[in-house]
Design a protein around this motif. Structure first.
Motif, short mmCIF file in Angstrom:
data_model
loop_
_atom_site.label_atom_id
_atom_site.label_comp_id
_atom_site.label_asym_id
_atom_site.label_seq_id
_atom_site.Cartn_x
_atom_site.Cartn_y
_atom_site.Cartn_z
N UNK A 132 0.84 -1.20 0.00
CA UNK A 132 0.00 0.00 0.00
C UNK A 132 0.87 1.25 0.00
N UNK A 133 1.88 1.22 0.90
CA UNK A 133 2.76 2.39 1.01
C UNK A 133 3.57 2.56 -0.27
N UNK A 134 4.06 1.45 -0.79
CA UNK A 134 4.91 1.52 -1.99
C UNK A 134 4.13 2.07 -3.18
N UNK A 135 2.87 1.66 -3.33
CA UNK A 135 2.11 2.02 -4.53
C UNK A 135 1.18 3.20 -4.30
N UNK A 136 0.86 3.44 -3.06
CA UNK A 136 -0.01 4.57 -2.77
C UNK A 136 -1.48 4.30 -3.05
N UNK A 137 -1.84 3.05 -3.30
CA UNK A 137 -3.27 2.72 -3.45
C UNK A 137 -3.50 1.31 -2.90
N UNK A 138 -4.76 0.97 -2.75
CA UNK A 138 -5.13 -0.33 -2.19
C UNK A 138 -4.50 -1.45 -3.02
N UNK A 139 -3.75 -2.36 -2.40
CA UNK A 139 -3.08 -3.40 -3.19
C UNK A 139 -4.07 -4.45 -3.68
N UNK A 140 -4.87 -4.12 -4.65
CA UNK A 140 -5.85 -5.06 -5.21
C UNK A 140 -5.82 -4.98 -6.73
N UNK A 141 -4.65 -4.78 -7.25
CA UNK A 141 -4.50 -4.68 -8.71
C UNK A 141 -3.85 -5.98 -9.20
N UNK A 142 -4.47 -6.59 -10.14
CA UNK A 142 -3.92 -7.86 -10.66
C UNK A 142 -4.39 -9.02 -9.80
#
Lengths: 271, 425
Positions: free
Chosen positions: A54-64
């Motif tokens: 989450x911190x690395x991407x800045x959004x909810x980790x629900x991609x892919x």
């Protein structure tokens, strides 16, 4: 680093699930404490993994598919711990952890690299939509596990020859109540998720509703759980039929979750 | 001399006949005196519970005529044609009767083997006969034997656990359906030892709002008071079960009092709230098909026993053990009875010997009038010793069990020249 955390979490969940299944096969004699220890430590690592992403991407980790499955599993475990402390049902892990393990396995075999979210989906409403959808799915998943427990316990009671597992399974009343509460929580969350999704879709594509296959599936899911609530509140249906509906509902959820990606041409995929 | 057990129970007669032949309240006293007056009957005891009516008697005529007499009495006493109840009766005589009585007292003949109430009822029946003096040496001994056998069975086998665990199993099942029993409502439909026992277990576990339904309203009120519940009429029971969570049924009606269609309607009215039905009746009172309706959990007494003791084999072993104890005690009793039978011969034999001794000692004293007291006593002692020594073997033989006792008795009568009246026939 975050990858190792994920893999450790997977291994710990998997061991716990195997122990849980062995517990059922042995008539519910296994110790739930050790299982909970495994799930607990797995959950900590899993959480660290998700927070990192989450911190690395800045959004909810629900991609892919990797992130989606992993996040789905995380939501279920979160709910599992909540229910465990609320109802003290040791055997519950045996029915819920296999679902978690399968989701984690799917996450494991899906490519796990972190991908940026396409700019079109970077929308506050869509993030709310995703979070709510996953939480409601988690509630439906646990309701599915509880529904299976209900059907097994009911089978034992109806057969009039209860086995050992009968002693470890909670009462029908408690299972029915948990199932009902999960649907009562999951259904509004899901409804809000659809609304948030529609608002987000309007911003992204300029239309609230486009009869995309996944949208239709969402409508079916919504219909199944709406029916479950309706027959319960209006006609007073309890027990087996509601348990069966929550199992049917979750099957639709699974199809929407994976099937839409695999078989249907939808713009609404995880990949 | 014969012991007779005539009766009917839950297996041989349906509740209607059982109720019509039952001796309730003051009828026990009238019945027992009436039976005692029969010319064939020497001793009699009467046991009447909701599951059985039994008449135990000691008769001194041929079995057949005594049975006729008792049947006629029942028919006249209750005002029922003989052919109505005759086929429900079982008639046991001699050692079969003894075994039957011991089995009944030991709760081996009960609907739920090992249920504890029957022994109390048995004792009560015996005490009553004792105070009314309708029993004598033989039946008193037999009743005491039955009670001691029952106690032996209870301490040496685990069959008593069976009945307790049936009630316990009902509670366990109810907990798995309802979560907990506190605040649940419970209906007792009909009566019966096991139904009451189960109801008590359930009430003790927290069930409230007990409703008792019975065909006889009087009995209904009595039971309702016992459970702190309220009585309801049998006609209203379909309305009542709409509000009940647990139903214990033991009406003993000859057919179903609740069928699938009726139950479906009830379930609709109660908005499919789960209901736990326990059918203890023999024959079944609740259509087994009801179990197929959603949220209805129907268990009969065999199911409960199965749950209580999933190891059926173990239970059978305990019952077999109990039956062996009964057989042992029957044998002991049978051995004792003939010793009772031969007592008159022994007494006669001894009396004759005493008479001979007295006569000879008188003669001896006339011959030697100046013999001092001490010597006279020695002579008397010697005579007594001779008699004892001589009579000891035949006495033992008479008290022992032999194949043809009657023959032995008559041989001794002939050998000793006793006035040959038949003993104890």
């Amino acid at each position: 680093m975050e990858d190792i955390l994920f893999k450790l979490a997977f291994v710990l969940y998997f061991i716990a699930a195997i122990m849980g299944i062995c517990g059922i096969l042995k008539g519910g004699k296994g110790s739930s404490k050790i299982i909970h220890l495994f799930v607990g430590s797995g959950f900590l690592m899993h959480t660290a993994n998700i927070v990192y992403r989450y911190i690395a991407m800045g959004h909810l980790p629900a991609v892919g598919m990797h992130e989606a499955s992993s996040f789905f599993a995380w939501c279920i475990v979160l709910l599992f711990f909540f229910l465990k402390y609320r109802y003290q049902i040791g055997i519950m892990g045996s029915f819920i952890l296999p679902i978690v393990s399968i989701l984690m396995l799917i996450a494991l075999i899906s490519p796990g690299e972190m991908r940026p979210l396409s700019p079109i989906l970077q929308d506050y409403w869509l993030e709310v939509h995703t979070l709510l959808a996953f939480l409601s799915y988690a509630a439906f998943a646990v309701a599915f596990g509880i529904g299976i427990m209900y059907l097994i316990q009911e089978y034992y009671l109806k057969s009039r020859h209860p086995r050992e597992l009968f002693q470890r399974l909670p009462s029908l009343q408690v299972l029915d109540e948990i199932n009902y509460r999960l649907i009562v929580i999951g259904f509004p969350l899901f409804t809000l998720a659809i609304i948030a999704g529609a608002i987000g879709a309007e911003a992204a594509w300029g239309a609230y509703w486009r009869w995309d296959p996944k949208e239709i599936l969402a409508l079916i899911i919504w219909g199944v759980y709406a029916l479950a609530l309706f027959v319960r509140l209006a006609i007073g249906w309890k027990g087996r039929k509601i348990a069966a509906l929550s199992i049917a509902g979750f099957s639709t959820v699974l199809f929407a979750f994976f099937g839409a990606d695999l078989f249907l041409k939808s713009i609404h995929t995880f990949s | 001399m014969k012991i007779l057990a005539i009766g009917l129970n839950h297996r041989t007669a349906d509740v209607e006949i059982r109720e019509r032949l039952a001796f309730n309240g003051s009828m026990v006293e009238e019945g027992i005196f009436g039976l005692k007056k029969l010319s064939e009957v020497k001793e009699v005891a009467l046991l009447s519970t909701c599951n059985r009516v039994e008449i135990y008697s000691h008769v001194d005529t041929a079995t057949a005529s005594a049975v006729e007499g008792i049947k006629n009495f029942i028919s006249a006493f209750h005002g029922i044609q003989r052919d109505v109840f005759e086929k429900s009766l079982y008639i046991r005589a001699g050692s079969d009767a003894i075994r039957h009585i011991l089995m009944v007292a030991s709760s081996l003949d009960s609907m739920v083997v090992g249920e504890p109430q029957i022994l109390g009822q048995f004792k009560e029946a015996f005490d009553f006969a004792l105070t009314k003096k309708t029993t004598g040496v033989l039946l008193n001994r037999l009743m005491r034997k039955a009670i001691s056998t029952a106690k032996r069975v209870r301490t040496e086998t685990r069959i008593a656990e069976n009945a307790v665990s049936v009630g316990f199993a009902a509670v366990e099942l109810a907990k798995k359906i309802f979560g907990g029993l506190s605040g649940k409502s419970c209906m007792l439909l009909g009566a019966g030892e096991m139904a009451e026992l189960t109801a008590r277990c359930i009430v003790r576990s927290g069930a409230k709002d007990v409703v008792v339904v019975n065909r006889t309203y009087e009995r209904c009120c009595e039971l309702a008071e016992k459970f702190g519940g309220r009585p309801a009429r049998f006609e209203d029971f379909l309305q009542e079960i709409v509000h009940m969570d647990i139903i214990i049924c033991s009406t003993g009606a000859p057919d179903y009092v609740l069928n699938k269609e009726e139950m479906k309607a009830v379930m609709k009215k109660r908005r499919h709230k789960p209901v736990f039905i326990i059918d203890i009746s023999v024959p079944r009172n609740i259509d087994p098909k009801i179990n197929r309706i959603g949220n209805v959990y129907l268990y009969d007494i065999d199911d409960l026993q199965g749950v209580a003791d999933s190891n059926l084999f173990e239970r059978k072993k305990e019952v077999e053990k109990a039956e062996r104890i009964v057989d042992e005690e029957v044998e002991k009793f049978i051995k004792w009875v003939p010793s009772l039978n031969s007592v008159p011969v022994i007494v006669e034999m001894r009396q004759k010997a005493e008479r001979i001794k007295e006569k000879e000692i008188r003669k001896f004293r006339n011959k030697f009038p100046d013999l001092d007291g001490e010597k006279m006593r020695s002579v008397q002692q010697m005579a007594t010793s001779i008699i004892n020594e001589l009579l000891h073997p035949p006495t033992v033989a008479l008290k022992e069990e032999v194949v043809d006792r009657d023959e032995l008795v008559s041989v001794i009568q002939r050998l000793y020249g006793l006035n040959g009246h038949e003993n104890g026939k």
